[in-house]
Design a protein around this motif. Structure first.
Motif, PDB file in Angstrom:
ATOM      1  N   ILE A  40       0.850  -1.196   0.000  1.00  0.00           N
ATOM      2  CA  ILE A  40       0.000   0.000   0.000  1.00  0.00           C
ATOM      3  C   ILE A  40       0.886   1.245   0.000  1.00  0.00           C
ATOM      4  O   ILE A  40       2.063   1.181   0.336  1.00  0.00           O
ATOM      5  N   ASP A  41       0.301   2.385  -0.396  1.00  0.00           N
ATOM      6  CA  ASP A  41       1.044   3.654  -0.347  1.00  0.00           C
ATOM      7  C   ASP A  41       1.378   3.962   1.107  1.00  0.00           C
ATOM      8  O   ASP A  41       0.548   3.764   1.995  1.00  0.00           O
ATOM      9  N   THR A  42       2.586   4.459   1.341  1.00  0.00           N
ATOM     10  CA  THR A  42       2.976   4.706   2.727  1.00  0.00           C
ATOM     11  C   THR A  42       2.603   6.117   3.163  1.00  0.00           C
ATOM     12  O   THR A  42       2.429   7.018   2.337  1.00  0.00           O
ATOM     13  N   VAL A  43       2.490   6.284   4.476  1.00  0.00           N
ATOM     14  CA  VAL A  43       2.157   7.597   5.046  1.00  0.00           C
ATOM     15  C   VAL A  43       3.175   8.634   4.592  1.00  0.00           C
ATOM     16  O   VAL A  43       2.819   9.744   4.196  1.00  0.00           O
ATOM     17  N   LEU A  44       4.458   8.261   4.614  1.00  0.00           N
ATOM     18  CA  LEU A  44       5.485   9.260   4.310  1.00  0.00           C
ATOM     19  C   LEU A  44       5.557   9.581   2.814  1.00  0.00           C
ATOM     20  O   LEU A  44       5.851  10.706   2.440  1.00  0.00           O
ATOM     21  N   ASP A  45       5.250   8.607   1.962  1.00  0.00           N
ATOM     22  CA  ASP A  45       5.165   8.922   0.528  1.00  0.00           C
ATOM     23  C   ASP A  45       4.024   9.893   0.273  1.00  0.00           C
ATOM     24  O   ASP A  45       4.157  10.844  -0.493  1.00  0.00           O
ATOM     25  N   LEU A  46       2.899   9.649   0.937  1.00  0.00           N
ATOM     26  CA  LEU A  46       1.741  10.522   0.748  1.00  0.00           C
ATOM     27  C   LEU A  46       1.996  11.895   1.389  1.00  0.00           C
ATOM     28  O   LEU A  46       1.630  12.925   0.834  1.00  0.00           O
ATOM     29  N   GLY A  49       1.890  15.959   0.135  1.00  0.00           N
ATOM     30  CA  GLY A  49       1.002  16.917   0.798  1.00  0.00           C
ATOM     31  C   GLY A  49      -0.287  16.290   1.309  1.00  0.00           C
ATOM     32  O   GLY A  49      -1.208  16.986   1.706  1.00  0.00           O
ATOM     33  N   ILE A  50      -0.385  14.960   1.272  1.00  0.00           N
ATOM     34  CA  ILE A  50      -1.605  14.298   1.745  1.00  0.00           C
ATOM     35  C   ILE A  50      -1.408  13.905   3.208  1.00  0.00           C
ATOM     36  O   ILE A  50      -0.564  13.053   3.521  1.00  0.00           O
ATOM     37  N   THR A  51      -2.179  14.536   4.104  1.00  0.00           N
ATOM     38  CA  THR A  51      -1.995  14.243   5.528  1.00  0.00           C
ATOM     39  C   THR A  51      -3.315  13.884   6.207  1.00  0.00           C
ATOM     40  O   THR A  51      -3.356  13.682   7.413  1.00  0.00           O
ATOM     41  N   ASP A  52      -4.390  13.808   5.430  1.00  0.00           N
ATOM     42  CA  ASP A  52      -5.677  13.426   6.003  1.00  0.00           C
ATOM     43  C   ASP A  52      -5.631  11.930   6.342  1.00  0.00           C
ATOM     44  O   ASP A  52      -5.474  11.101   5.437  1.00  0.00           O
ATOM     45  N   PRO A  53      -5.747  11.574   7.647  1.00  0.00           N
ATOM     46  CA  PRO A  53      -5.610  10.164   8.031  1.00  0.00           C
ATOM     47  C   PRO A  53      -6.521   9.220   7.242  1.00  0.00           C
ATOM     48  O   PRO A  53      -6.137   8.080   6.963  1.00  0.00           O
ATOM     49  N   ASP A  54      -7.693   9.713   6.850  1.00  0.00           N
ATOM     50  CA  ASP A  54      -8.607   8.860   6.075  1.00  0.00           C
ATOM     51  C   ASP A  54      -7.966   8.357   4.785  1.00  0.00           C
ATOM     52  O   ASP A  54      -8.316   7.301   4.276  1.00  0.00           O
ATOM     53  N   GLU A 103       1.082   1.726   6.446  1.00  0.00           N
ATOM     54  CA  GLU A 103       2.535   1.593   6.437  1.00  0.00           C
ATOM     55  C   GLU A 103       3.137   2.984   6.598  1.00  0.00           C
ATOM     56  O   GLU A 103       2.809   3.901   5.839  1.00  0.00           O
ATOM     57  N   VAL A 104       4.009   3.136   7.584  1.00  0.00           N
ATOM     58  CA  VAL A 104       4.669   4.411   7.796  1.00  0.00           C
ATOM     59  C   VAL A 104       5.598   4.723   6.630  1.00  0.00           C
ATOM     60  O   VAL A 104       5.665   5.842   6.146  1.00  0.00           O
ATOM     61  N   GLY A 105       6.337   3.722   6.165  1.00  0.00           N
ATOM     62  CA  GLY A 105       7.277   3.939   5.077  1.00  0.00           C
ATOM     63  C   GLY A 105       8.526   4.652   5.559  1.00  0.00           C
ATOM     64  O   GLY A 105       8.833   4.647   6.749  1.00  0.00           O
ATOM     65  N   GLY A 106       9.227   5.271   4.639  1.00  0.00           N
ATOM     66  CA  GLY A 106      10.444   5.969   5.027  1.00  0.00           C
ATOM     67  C   GLY A 106      11.448   5.986   3.906  1.00  0.00           C
ATOM     68  O   GLY A 106      11.132   5.598   2.783  1.00  0.00           O
ATOM     69  N   LYS A 113      -3.802   9.826  17.974  1.00  0.00           N
ATOM     70  CA  LYS A 113      -4.759   9.128  18.835  1.00  0.00           C
ATOM     71  C   LYS A 113      -6.202   9.631  18.723  1.00  0.00           C
ATOM     72  O   LYS A 113      -7.138   8.837  18.718  1.00  0.00           O
ATOM     73  N   ASP A 114      -6.351  10.960  18.600  1.00  0.00           N
ATOM     74  CA  ASP A 114      -7.712  11.513  18.495  1.00  0.00           C
ATOM     75  C   ASP A 114      -8.457  10.889  17.316  1.00  0.00           C
ATOM     76  O   ASP A 114      -9.642  10.593  17.390  1.00  0.00           O
ATOM     77  N   TYR A 115      -7.711  10.707  16.225  1.00  0.00           N
ATOM     78  CA  TYR A 115      -8.312  10.125  15.037  1.00  0.00           C
ATOM     79  C   TYR A 115      -8.729   8.679  15.291  1.00  0.00           C
ATOM     80  O   TYR A 115      -9.827   8.253  14.913  1.00  0.00           O
ATOM     81  N   TYR A 116      -7.875   7.921  15.985  1.00  0.00           N
ATOM     82  CA  TYR A 116      -8.200   6.516  16.274  1.00  0.00           C
ATOM     83  C   TYR A 116      -9.460   6.422  17.120  1.00  0.00           C
ATOM     84  O   TYR A 116     -10.322   5.575  16.902  1.00  0.00           O
ATOM     85  N   LEU A 117      -9.540   7.314  18.105  1.00  0.00           N
ATOM     86  CA  LEU A 117     -10.704   7.299  18.994  1.00  0.00           C
ATOM     87  C   LEU A 117     -11.963   7.632  18.217  1.00  0.00           C
ATOM     88  O   LEU A 117     -12.998   6.990  18.375  1.00  0.00           O
TER      89      LEU A 117
END
Lengths: 358, 263
Positions: B53-59, B63-68, B82-85, B106-110
């Motif tokens: 899957i696309d990683t958080v850090l690639d996204l 400029g994509i930072t929306d957790p969804d 995947e955090v990536g790196g 965490k707020d997002y997870y909740l």
């Protein structure tokens, strides 16, 4: 756009904001030289600034123990009520757990962490993160945080639309010679012309920039002409310390017999106060506008105008905006620290010389 | 909601345990989020049929930072990230983990109603960034995966030292056995030695790697295999675990004597 011009730094902005919040000690968790020029100035303004003096060894092994030790040391040395701990590039890259170090130091009731480093974008980000941390720590309320955050975002916009973040590289310049500008102003007064002066200054720099309206008013008293005085000197907006600056300057104006015709906003509202000022002057009659402080936040008007800035890199962007003259108060920052009254400015002195006032 | 992080020696099977644990917890009705923290981005691969899957850090770079937009739904409804790196040999993967975890938060997870968040963390604790998932606000407790082999237990003990220094609670040890003699007892004795507990130990089983060749968990390839009951047991024990505490790491000599003692 990747901007090549060196620009203000979020870490330094965080330190200045801690000063604005009347925090007693700032502990910079990083190298001893990080932001040292700003740190020295801030010490002259009453806030203690120390660093954890991180070394190569600390980068490898971590420096949380050192931070705890420094926190204990400053607590003993300065008996502070509040301590702000500020991150730096190195401590944040190696992942220092500063929050935990604060808890472990036993000083969590007086120390709070500003999670910031140099690679976080505009300097205003440092100010915003500091205010947010201060809100969570209970120094300011949410409304004040939101108000200031909005101002800072607008200030960032001003810089990228009309300031030094507008182009890839901005050459520094001293602008027009002070004497030329001063002679022009005094000659207009001698011709009985009307000058509108807008003081649109950021916080403590107002102690210096206010000297320019002061000198113009004194010259007008001697030679004639008239002055409309506009300034962002509201004593109702902002942090206690910032309101105090406005109070001081108003008092100085008062004791020199100068009345302020219009208050355009608070001293941290320079991104919007310039617009208010121009709006106020819209149907006023005057021959010259002199804008001092952050002239780049003023809308452009169809009138002969002079801009006075403290940034050599703001000169070309201001010239692009159509100011007849742009000039620089080069020494502005070092002279205003720790003062409680208006200090002499270079342009103010040039005006006094041109008008033969001492 | 419970947040846990899985640590252990490189190659010991943290990702296999994490993904099999995740899908079995999901089949028990839990909402599961598996966060792979390895820059190689291979923690969640068995949830997606072998797809990366696309990683958080690639996204993040785009400029994509929306957790969804950073979270993908995989097998059995398990959500994967995947955090990536950076590529091997450049940049700073530790900083990458800190930035990615802050982006998710965490707020997002909740808000999304997750029951359990599982951080699968690479290797031993190597720098401040890799300890990120063990910080306040992230994992509530840590689980260490180990076999009964000396080097694996040695690595586990090193992690326990890190947890001790950071004052972080440990939920227990999950055994991933290699087939050496008295292996489960060895792991259990070590767990008790450091004041922790053995949650359960998974035997060496070819069905695990047969499933992995196809990019699957055992539950997906062999849904009726009893191995799944083991993972369900581990999952339930973690969900209900009230005995997490800061471990007391032991010495190298002690490890050698525990492991040697059973031969």
């Amino acid at each position: 756009m990747n901007i090549l011009t060196p620009r203000p730094n979020p870490i330094v902005a965080a330190l200045y904001t801690l000063r604005d919040l009347d925090v007693d000690v700032a502990v910079l968790h990083g190298p001893s030289g990080c932001g040292f020029r700003a740190a020295r100035l801030l010490e002259e303004d009453g806030m203690k600034v120390v660093t954890t003096s991180m070394s190569e060894e600390d980068l490898i092994f971590g420096a949380s123990d050192k931070l705890i030790e420094v926190l204990h040391e400053v607590d003993e040395l300065f008996s502070p009520k509040t301590i702000g701990v500020v991150g730096s590039c190195v401590s944040m890259i190696i992942g220092e757990n500063v929050k935990k170090a604060i808890v472990d130091s036993g000083l969590k009731d007086k120390a709070f962490f500003v999670e910031i480093h140099g690679c976080m974008g505009a300097n205003t980000r440092g100010a915003i993160e500091t205010l947010k941390a201060a809100m969570e720590f209970g120094l300011i309320n949410e409304n004040e945080f939101k108000r200031q955050e909005e101002m800072l975002l607008l200030a960032t916009e001003v810089e990228s639309n009309s300031g030094m973040a507008k182009s890839k590289y901005t050459r520094p310049s001293r602008g027009t010679e002070l004497k030329v500008v001063a002679d022009h102003i005094v000659n207009l007064l001698k011709e009985n012309k009307r000058i509108a002066v807008i003081l649109n200054a950021k916080k403590e720099t107002a102690y210096l920039f206010a000297d320019i309206p002061l000198a113009i008013n004194l010259a007008s008293k001697k030679y004639g002409g008239s002055v409309i005085n506009v300034g962002n000197l509201s004593t109702d907006v902002g942090l206690l310390r910032i309101k105090r600056y406005a109070e001081d300057i108003k008092n100085n104006f008062g004791s020199n017999g100068i009345t302020i015709d219009y208050i355009s906003g608070g001293m941290d509202e320079y991104p919007i106060a310039g617009k208010n000022a121009i709006e106020y002057l819209k149907d006023k009659d005057f021959d010259l506008l002199v804008a001092v402080g952050i002239p780049q936040a003023l809308p452009i008007i169809d009138k002969e105008s002079i801009a006075v800035t403290n940034g050599p890199r703001e000169v070309h962007p201001l010239e692009d905006r159509g100011y007849k003259y742009v000039t620089v108060e080069i020494a502005s920052h070092s002279t205003v620290m720790g003062t409680r009254e208006i200090v002499l400015s270079e342009l103010g002195e040039a005006i006094r010389n041109a008008a033969g006032i001492q | 909601m419970k947040q846990i992080a899985i640590y252990g020696k490189g190659g010991i099977g943290k990702s296999s345990i994490s993904s099999n644990l995740s899908v079995n917890l999901a089949s028990e009705g839990f909402e599961v989020l598996l966060i792979g923290c390895d820059p190689k981005s291979d923690s969640t691969i068995n949830l997606f049929g072998g797809r990366r899957i696309d990683t958080v850090l690639d996204l993040y770079k785009k400029g994509i930072t929306d957790p969804d937009k950073l979270i993908y739904e995989g097998y059995n409804g398990v959500k994967g990230v995947e955090v990536g790196g950076p590529a091997a040999g450049v940049g700073c993967a530790g900083r990458g983990i800190l930035v990615a975890l802050k982006t998710l938060n965490k707020d997002y997870y909740l808000e999304k109603g997750f029951d359990i968040i599982i951080y699968d963390v690479p290797g031993d604790v190597v720098c401040g960034g890799f300890a990120g998932p063990a910080r306040e606000g992230y994992a509530d407790e840590i689980y260490i995966v180990t076999s009964g082999e000396y080097l694996s237990v040695y690595a586990a003990n090193n992690i326990a030292k890190g947890l001790f220094n950071l004052n972080v609670k440990m939920g227990g040890i999950i055994g991933n056995m290699r087939g050496i003699p008295s292996e489960e007892q060895k792991i259990k004795s070590y767990s008790e030695e450091i004041g922790s507990q053995l949650i359960n130990a998974v035997e060496r089983n070819p069905k695990i790697y047969e499933s992995e060749i196809e990019g699957k968990t055992v539950l997906e390839k062999y849904p009726d295999d009893p191995l799944n009951l083991k993972f369900k047991d581990i999952g339930n024990k973690i969900i209900n675990n009230k005995k997490a505490k800061v471990p007391n790491p032991t010495t190298d000599e002690k490890i050698r004597s525990i492991i040697g003692g059973f031969y």
